[in-house]
Enzyme design. Structure first.
Site, mmCIF file in Angstrom:
data_model
loop_
_atom_site.group_PDB
_atom_site.id
_atom_site.type_symbol
_atom_site.label_atom_id
_atom_site.label_comp_id
_atom_site.label_asym_id
_atom_site.label_seq_id
_atom_site.Cartn_x
_atom_site.Cartn_y
_atom_site.Cartn_z
ATOM 1 N N ASP A 206 6.014 -50.014 54.142
ATOM 2 C CA ASP A 206 7.320 -49.619 53.913
ATOM 3 C C ASP A 206 7.807 -48.144 53.935
ATOM 4 O OD1 ASP A 206 6.722 -49.794 51.260
ATOM 5 O OD2 ASP A 206 7.516 -51.982 50.972
ATOM 6 N N ASN B 41 11.937 -59.004 41.327
ATOM 7 C CA ASN B 41 12.940 -60.204 42.027
ATOM 8 C C ASN B 41 11.928 -60.876 43.054
ATOM 9 O OD1 ASN B 41 12.513 -58.494 43.934
ATOM 10 N ND2 ASN B 41 14.689 -58.014 44.481
ATOM 11 N N HIS C 114 10.186 -59.760 45.589
ATOM 12 C CA HIS C 114 10.039 -59.156 46.749
ATOM 13 C C HIS C 114 8.697 -58.825 47.209
ATOM 14 C CE1 HIS C 114 11.294 -54.569 45.734
ATOM 15 N NE2 HIS C 114 9.833 -54.917 45.625
ATOM 16 N N GLU D 219 13.631 -58.448 50.395
ATOM 17 C CA GLU D 219 14.326 -58.868 49.395
ATOM 18 C C GLU D 219 14.739 -60.396 49.293
ATOM 19 O OE1 GLU D 219 14.118 -56.826 47.175
ATOM 20 O OE2 GLU D 219 15.447 -54.862 47.443
HETATM 21 C C1 F6R Z 1 5.710 -50.885 47.891
HETATM 22 C C2 F6R Z 1 6.395 -52.244 47.972
HETATM 23 C C3 F6R Z 1 6.865 -52.949 47.045
HETATM 24 C C4 F6R Z 1 6.056 -52.609 45.690
HETATM 25 C C5 F6R Z 1 7.058 -53.486 44.619
HETATM 26 C C6 F6R Z 1 6.216 -53.120 43.125
HETATM 27 O O1 F6R Z 1 5.000 -50.395 49.017
HETATM 28 O O2 F6R Z 1 6.098 -52.751 49.363
HETATM 29 O O3 F6R Z 1 7.003 -54.367 47.292
HETATM 30 O O4 F6R Z 1 4.866 -52.979 45.797
HETATM 31 O O5 F6R Z 1 8.289 -52.987 44.439
HETATM 32 O O6 F6R Z 1 6.442 -52.025 42.964
HETATM 33 P P1 F6R Z 1 5.485 -51.039 41.518
HETATM 34 O O7 F6R Z 1 4.269 -51.197 41.724
HETATM 35 O O8 F6R Z 1 6.298 -49.688 41.455
HETATM 36 O O9 F6R Z 1 6.122 -51.827 40.600
#
Ligand code: F6R
Length: 240
Positions: free
Chosen positions: A67, A137, A139, A144
């Site tokens: 992403d 959450n 994701h 989401e």
């Molecule tokens: C990032 C992504 C997100 C993160 C998730 C956890 O490329 O796709 O799904 O893996 O938001 O983020 P952190 O590791 O910062 O807690």
């Protein structure tokens, strides 16, 4: 799906870095699906260390990032382009630039960019190993809660929960982009092997919901219950 507690972030990060390194060294034309965020930082530090120590050829390795934030240019310090350069591609400058892919969050037509990215993954794929973090959450990528399981790469409106969680990387919450381009749940699902990592107590609730075992669109990561080759590694604090 088994959730394995590797004890600490450090142990789990080193383990997953070794798995990535082995994939690269055993199959020099591998395709890697890469995540960003805090969870991955040590994984990539260890991976770079292994690549350097072994002078590993990565010239044919292709990477697809999950992403990118909408509206952040490649040189913005919080863009995922910048993150990847900073953590992997500058410290180990032997990847082929044309084989590194991150969605373009400043494309003039975002829908068209999402379609282009999805076509490229389908054309080049399947991804050999997809690395995932998880949002508080539930994701994965920026899919989401409520994202349809058959979603391809698409433009996403980030939820309040994600904006709040990710504000730790920005000066304040107002600076967190409100949208992203993300590989969809269907794009992620096509990978041959998936490794999900979760560290810290803020991820424990999401891991509890994943452990329930039911596929539930309110917890996007639960789609992984239907995938035949998923591993989940956590530290003590995230262990449900
Ligand atoms: C990032 C992504 C997100 C993160 C998730 C956890 O490329 O796709 O799904 O893996 O938001 O983020 P952190 O590791 O910062 O807690």
């Amino acid at each position: 799906m088994k959730i394995t507690n590797l004890g600490s972030r450090d142990h789990a990060s080193f383990y997953v870095a070794c798995e990535l390194f082995n994939q690269i060294s055993e199959q020099p034309k591998s395709i890697l699906g890469l995540a960003t965020g805090g969870t991955m930082i040590e994984v990539y530090h260890y991976l770079v260390e292994l690549l350097l120590k072994n002078k590993q050829d990565v010239s044919q390795i292709e990477t697809f990032n999950l992403d990118e934030y909408v509206g952040l240019s490649q040189d913005h310090p919080e863009s995922y382009h910048h993150y990847m350069q900073d953590i992997i591609f500058n410290p180990y400058p032997h990847f082929s630039k044309d084989l590194i892919h991150v969605p373009n969050g400043v494309a003039p037509d975002l829908e068209e960019e999402a379609e282009r990215y999805e076509s490229l993954i389908n054309q080049q794929g399947p991804v050999d190993i997809q690395i995932l973090g998880i949002g508080e959450n539930g994701h994965i990528g920026f899919n989401e809660p409520g994202t349809p399981f058959d979603s391809p790469t698409h433009v996403v409106d980030l939820t309040e929960s994600t904006i709040k969680a990710n504000s730790r990387y920005f000066d304040n919450e107002a600076e967190v982009p409100k949208q992203a381009i993300s590989m969809g749940l269907n794009s992620i699902f096509k990978a041959k092997r998936i490794i999900l990592l979760a560290f810290g107590k803020s991820k424990r609730e999401a891991m509890m919901r994943l452990q329930e075992g039911k596929v539930n669109p309110d917890v996007p990561a639960t789609i992984l219950h239907e995938h035949p080759n998923v591993e989940v590694y956590v530290d003590d604090e995230a262990m449900p």
